[in-house]
Design an enzyme around this catalytic site. Structure first.
Site, PDB file in Angstrom:
ATOM      1  N   GLY A 172      14.896  25.833  75.126  1.00 44.95           N
ATOM      2  CA  GLY A 172      15.388  25.007  76.211  1.00 44.95           C
ATOM      3  C   GLY A 172      14.290  24.130  76.766  1.00 44.95           C
TER       4      GLY A 172
ATOM      5  N   HIS B 119      17.193  30.638  70.744  1.00 44.42           N
ATOM      6  CA  HIS B 119      17.543  29.372  71.378  1.00 44.42           C
ATOM      7  C   HIS B 119      16.379  28.937  72.249  1.00 44.42           C
ATOM      8  CE1 HIS B 119      20.013  26.073  72.651  1.00 44.42           C
ATOM      9  NE2 HIS B 119      21.056  26.555  71.992  1.00 44.42           N
TER      10      HIS B 119
ATOM     11  N   GLY C 291       9.912  18.705  82.072  1.00 44.45           N
ATOM     12  CA  GLY C 291       8.609  19.324  82.219  1.00 44.45           C
ATOM     13  C   GLY C 291       8.576  20.832  82.101  1.00 44.45           C
TER      14      GLY C 291
ATOM     15  N   SER D 254      18.378  24.643  77.780  1.00 47.48           N
ATOM     16  CA  SER D 254      19.504  24.864  76.871  1.00 47.48           C
ATOM     17  C   SER D 254      19.717  26.300  76.445  1.00 47.48           C
ATOM     18  CB  SER D 254      19.338  23.981  75.626  1.00 47.48           C
ATOM     19  OG  SER D 254      19.575  22.636  75.958  1.00 47.48           O
TER      20      SER D 254
END
Length: 459
Positions: free
Chosen positions: A302, A300, A306, A63
């Site tokens: 993400g 941010h 995995g 992300s």
């Protein structure tokens, strides 16, 4: 690279200790300190077919891709090709939700601030053709509202897929090509890719997870997130490119070659707190922003199947840290390391939340089951030990081949830190914080741990 900065050297040593503690197969670390970039790499790319991780190894950043998507869109806003507060139906007249009135009012600002408030974790592959994102957005017509539009932050992957579709329509390109032309190429990010055929000829990391707590890591499959997810989390990159990207934000919108991609006013707008997103942070435009003892941070994270990544910047101090890992429990390594980075490089310490010890009667208003949509994951809280026990059920991921259900999570001890907020004190995710949200009557109705889950019954 052998670090010469004493604090950087200490942090790289710490990474190696954390890798062993949390059984993370591989890590790439990048730091910008005093204008200088430092990288270090540890471990292996793949537990089954190990190659050493290097500064050029490619990791999925999940992300964090959303900030690249937002940068591309804000370049169009500055060109007056898009507007933050105009309904997106102007450009996507076919867009539908279950709530027609909401679909007609949704704006780009709602998408970039995660305030669309329909179920965000809608994961459904739509093939590998150029129409994948358009097909995905058409399927959003089945999504119902969780909360009123624009009022509450609830992390929304589907909203960023919609933003990616808007980017496609306005540029006349696929979302991958648009981000390449508007972001990757101008910033000189030559080791950043979306497609498996671009990645597979280079050294890249695969994800890992534990079958049970403390077990040896197992390779996670599938690797590819799918074209529908490109704008929300599809980018694959190296720690070197992450630092080049970070330097753009530290430089106030100017690339390393001197090209200005965003104005100072737009950069400031993207860093401005818009709504609370957690007990410690707010949402700006795509970026999470917070103040730690007077130091302004934008960050941010993400996560893919995995792999866990994190990018955190302190623009006013010229500091950036990128951590790329190839394990789900890399989140614990990231949390521990970021605290030490802030203390060593910025002289600030993230205050630890202070748990409250409460009676069962005081805890009763929070006890119950809370369900997420559309997959039906359940958070169940019950009073115990002066706090709450949290049990998690993952819901149904059977329809989503690229998003398998996570391994079982043992019950975790939770403590309230105020009448609204809580922290995990023992178990997986220790130190993570969340909050309970109340309805107009004052009753606890939702729990927010990134996403908002709605209460469905008391315990």
């Amino acid at each position: 690279m052998v670090p010469t900065h004493p604090d950087v050297a200490a942090l790289t040593e710490r990474v190696q200790a954390l890798m062993l503690e949390h059984k993370v197969p591989g890590v790439a670390l990048g730091l910008i300190v005093d204008g200088e970039a430092h990288t270090a790499a540890f471990g292996v790319t793949n537990a089954e077919h190990p190659l050493p991780v290097t500064e050029d190894t490619l990791f999925q950043i999940g992300s964090i891709t959303k900030t690249y998507t937002a940068l591309a869109l804000m370049r169009l806003v500055e060109r007056s090709e898009l507007d933050l507060d105009t309904p997106i139906r102007l450009h996507l007249p076919e867009f539908r939700l279950v709530d027609e009135e909401v679909a007609a009012r949704v704006t780009l600002r709602h998408l970039l601030t995660h305030t669309g408030s329909w179920p965000g974790d809608f994961f459904e592959k739509q093939g590998d053709g150029d129409d994948a994102l358009a097909r995905y957005v058409a399927r959003m017509a089945d999504l119902e509202q969780t909360l009123p539009l624009g009022e509450v932050y609830s992390y929304n992957n589907a909203g960023f897929a919609l933003a990616g579709r808007l980017l496609e329509v306005r540029t006349g390109q696929s979302v991958e090509a648009a981000i390449r032309d508007l972001v990757l190429q101008p910033l000189g990010l030559q080791a950043s890719f979306f497609f498996p055929n671009e990645v597979m000829t280079r050294r890249f990391a695969v994800g890992h997870f534990e079958l049970e707590r403390g077990a040896e890591p197992v390779v996670a499959r599938d690797w590819y997130v799918g074209r529908y997810a490109a704008a929300m989390g599809g980018l694959v990159t190296s720690v070197t490119d992450q630092l080049r990207y970070a330097r753009f934000w530290l430089n106030g919108g100017v690339s390393e070659t001197g090209e200005r991609l965003l104005s100072p006013a737009t950069i400031a707008q993207m860093r401005e707190p818009y709504l609370p997103a957690s007990p410690v942070a707010s949402i700006g435009l795509a970026w999470h922003v917070r103040d730690v003892d007077g130091v302004q941070l934008m960050s941010h994270g993400g996560g893919t199947n995995g792999q866990i990544a994190q990018l955190t910047l302190a623009p006013e101090h010229g500091v950036a840290v990128s951590v790329l890992t190839n394990a789900l429990n890399g989140s614990e390594l990231v949390t521990a390391l970021l605290g030490e980075v802030l203390e060593r490089l910025l002289g600030v310490k993230v205050p630890a939340p202070e748990p409250l010890t409460l009676s069962p009667e005081d805890l009763e208003p929070y006890a119950g089951r809370y369900r997420g949509r559309p997959n039906g994951e359940i958070f169940e809280f019950r009073p115990a030990n002066g706090g709450l026990i949290l049990e998690f059920s993952p819901g149904d991921y059977s329809a989503f081949a690229d998003r398998p259900a996570p391994p079982p999570v043992p019950p975790r001890q939770v403590a309230l830190t105020s009448e609204r907020t809580f922290v995990i004190t023992e178990g997986e995710g220790k130190g993570a914080q969340g909050e309970f949200l109340r309805d107009a009557s004052g009753a606890v109705r939702w729990v927010r741990a990134g996403r908002v889950l709605e209460r469905i019954d008391p315990a």
